[in-house]
Design a protein around this motif. Sequence first.
Motif, PDB file in Angstrom:
ATOM      1  N   UNK A 176     111.520  64.937  41.017  1.00  0.00           N
ATOM      2  CA  UNK A 176     110.797  66.202  40.853  1.00  0.00           C
ATOM      3  C   UNK A 176     111.653  67.398  41.248  1.00  0.00           C
ATOM      4  N   UNK A 177     112.624  67.194  42.153  1.00  0.00           N
ATOM      5  CA  UNK A 177     113.525  68.287  42.534  1.00  0.00           C
ATOM      6  C   UNK A 177     114.592  68.516  41.473  1.00  0.00           C
ATOM      7  N   UNK A 178     114.902  67.502  40.678  1.00  0.00           N
ATOM      8  CA  UNK A 178     116.026  67.554  39.739  1.00  0.00           C
ATOM      9  C   UNK A 178     115.690  68.278  38.445  1.00  0.00           C
ATOM     10  N   UNK A 226     108.600  75.646  41.026  1.00  0.00           N
ATOM     11  CA  UNK A 226     107.246  75.682  41.592  1.00  0.00           C
ATOM     12  C   UNK A 226     107.243  75.118  43.006  1.00  0.00           C
ATOM     13  N   UNK A 227     107.890  73.963  43.211  1.00  0.00           N
ATOM     14  CA  UNK A 227     107.908  73.332  44.537  1.00  0.00           C
ATOM     15  C   UNK A 227     108.583  74.233  45.562  1.00  0.00           C
ATOM     16  N   UNK A 228     109.654  74.893  45.170  1.00  0.00           N
ATOM     17  CA  UNK A 228     110.342  75.777  46.108  1.00  0.00           C
ATOM     18  C   UNK A 228     109.490  76.996  46.443  1.00  0.00           C
ATOM     19  N   UNK A 229     108.788  77.519  45.450  1.00  0.00           N
ATOM     20  CA  UNK A 229     107.974  78.714  45.677  1.00  0.00           C
ATOM     21  C   UNK A 229     106.820  78.450  46.639  1.00  0.00           C
ATOM     22  N   UNK A 230     106.307  77.230  46.685  1.00  0.00           N
ATOM     23  CA  UNK A 230     105.222  76.919  47.625  1.00  0.00           C
ATOM     24  C   UNK A 230     105.703  76.908  49.066  1.00  0.00           C
ATOM     25  N   UNK A 273     115.940  67.182  30.679  1.00  0.00           N
ATOM     26  CA  UNK A 273     115.282  68.122  31.576  1.00  0.00           C
ATOM     27  C   UNK A 273     115.952  68.263  32.943  1.00  0.00           C
ATOM     28  N   UNK A 274     116.763  67.318  33.360  1.00  0.00           N
ATOM     29  CA  UNK A 274     117.443  67.459  34.648  1.00  0.00           C
ATOM     30  C   UNK A 274     118.608  68.438  34.499  1.00  0.00           C
ATOM     31  N   UNK A 275     118.730  69.342  35.454  1.00  0.00           N
ATOM     32  CA  UNK A 275     119.821  70.327  35.448  1.00  0.00           C
ATOM     33  C   UNK A 275     119.898  70.937  36.839  1.00  0.00           C
ATOM     34  N   UNK A 276     121.098  71.246  37.278  1.00  0.00           N
ATOM     35  CA  UNK A 276     121.260  71.800  38.625  1.00  0.00           C
ATOM     36  C   UNK A 276     120.814  73.250  38.694  1.00  0.00           C
ATOM     37  N   UNK A 277     120.014  73.561  39.701  1.00  0.00           N
ATOM     38  CA  UNK A 277     119.738  74.928  40.135  1.00  0.00           C
ATOM     39  C   UNK A 277     119.721  74.903  41.660  1.00  0.00           C
ATOM     40  N   UNK A 278     120.037  76.023  42.318  1.00  0.00           N
ATOM     41  CA  UNK A 278     120.188  75.997  43.782  1.00  0.00           C
ATOM     42  C   UNK A 278     118.969  75.474  44.535  1.00  0.00           C
ATOM     43  N   UNK A 279     117.767  75.783  44.054  1.00  0.00           N
ATOM     44  CA  UNK A 279     116.589  75.327  44.786  1.00  0.00           C
ATOM     45  C   UNK A 279     116.450  73.805  44.731  1.00  0.00           C
ATOM     46  N   UNK A 280     116.992  73.176  43.688  1.00  0.00           N
ATOM     47  CA  UNK A 280     116.968  71.705  43.639  1.00  0.00           C
ATOM     48  C   UNK A 280     117.637  71.141  44.889  1.00  0.00           C
ATOM     49  N   UNK A 281     118.817  71.668  45.195  1.00  0.00           N
ATOM     50  CA  UNK A 281     119.584  71.158  46.328  1.00  0.00           C
ATOM     51  C   UNK A 281     118.893  71.476  47.653  1.00  0.00           C
ATOM     52  N   UNK A 282     118.304  72.654  47.762  1.00  0.00           N
ATOM     53  CA  UNK A 282     117.602  72.987  49.006  1.00  0.00           C
ATOM     54  C   UNK A 282     116.438  72.026  49.251  1.00  0.00           C
ATOM     55  N   UNK A 338     120.500  67.425  41.704  1.00  0.00           N
ATOM     56  CA  UNK A 338     120.155  67.834  43.065  1.00  0.00           C
ATOM     57  C   UNK A 338     121.368  68.274  43.870  1.00  0.00           C
ATOM     58  N   UNK A 339     122.536  68.313  43.239  1.00  0.00           N
ATOM     59  CA  UNK A 339     123.744  68.724  43.936  1.00  0.00           C
ATOM     60  C   UNK A 339     124.219  67.712  44.958  1.00  0.00           C
ATOM     61  N   UNK A 340     123.875  66.444  44.761  1.00  0.00           N
ATOM     62  CA  UNK A 340     124.237  65.387  45.704  1.00  0.00           C
ATOM     63  C   UNK A 340     125.395  64.562  45.137  1.00  0.00           C
TER      64      UNK A 340
END
Length: 308
Positions: A51-53, A60-64, A182-191, A228-230
């Motif tokens: 869900x983070x990826x 949405x998850x980061x905004x909550x 649909x998977x793609x890196x964005x900074x909030x994924x890694x956070x 997820x930047x992992x």
Amino acid sequence: MPRVKSENRYARVREIETLDPEKDHLRITQLFYQDFRSISVLQSVTGNLMTFAVPRMSRILSATRQFEHHTAKRVLDTALLVSTVLHHGLEPGPGREAARRVNGMHRHYDIHPDDFVAVGCDVPLMSLEIADRFGWRPVTDAERESLRIHYSKEARAFGSHRPLPATLAEMRAFWEHYLDTQTAYEPQNQRLAEAFLAYLPTLAPAPLRRLITPILLAQVDPRILRACGLPLPSALKKRASTAAMRALGRKDPVPTPAPGEPSGLDKQISAIYPHGWTVDTVGTHLPSATVPDETAAQHNGKGNDELP
């Protein structure tokens, strides 16, 4: 004595053999997870990271701010609601109320229909794959069909606009295409991933805390790890992880806890809900101001109302 022990070891699968997936899918799903309990934590890890990826979900998850700032509560709330549905089913009672609670939270966000379907497919697909790879016994056809039926019903109850694909093969094809596109890196994924992975070791016994994260991460799909930047695990780490997961799987089946016996969640529950919890007190319905700008305009209840 050895014969009795062997018969007890296969007690759940013997019960499954007497059941019909169409009518008894909930009971079969319960027995499946009881027989593969030691390795089922891997599905929780892969599912959360998935869900983070996907940026559509991670925004949405980061905004909550729940996963990044209240990680333990968010993970526990999800576990409590999902386990209530698994324990009671979707008939009138606690299971249906838990599903309504999840559905109500989902309606506060503009969740893409494909995201509902992908998450709904991920749980049975990964649970079965993990059991196939690391479990102490073969998975039965009745278990495969029961998990497909149970999670198809759960996805609709949790808010999916569409039913899941009709077969496991179709579910797998949808899930693979979804990860490819649909998977793609964005900074909030890694956070989000880093907050979750910082919390994960606290669930393990102290001697295993340094090992649990690398063991589990080595089994996560590379598409998810990249998004997820992992870092991807080395071949050596993957082999070591596989050996550890197989050893863990051989410990099953563990005994079913007796009524009143402490569960693995009790420590987390007492820390976060010292005065107890109910379905109505877990989770959160957040105001629209916390929703990302790109979804706020459509923040008007987008979940599926068709609960059973």
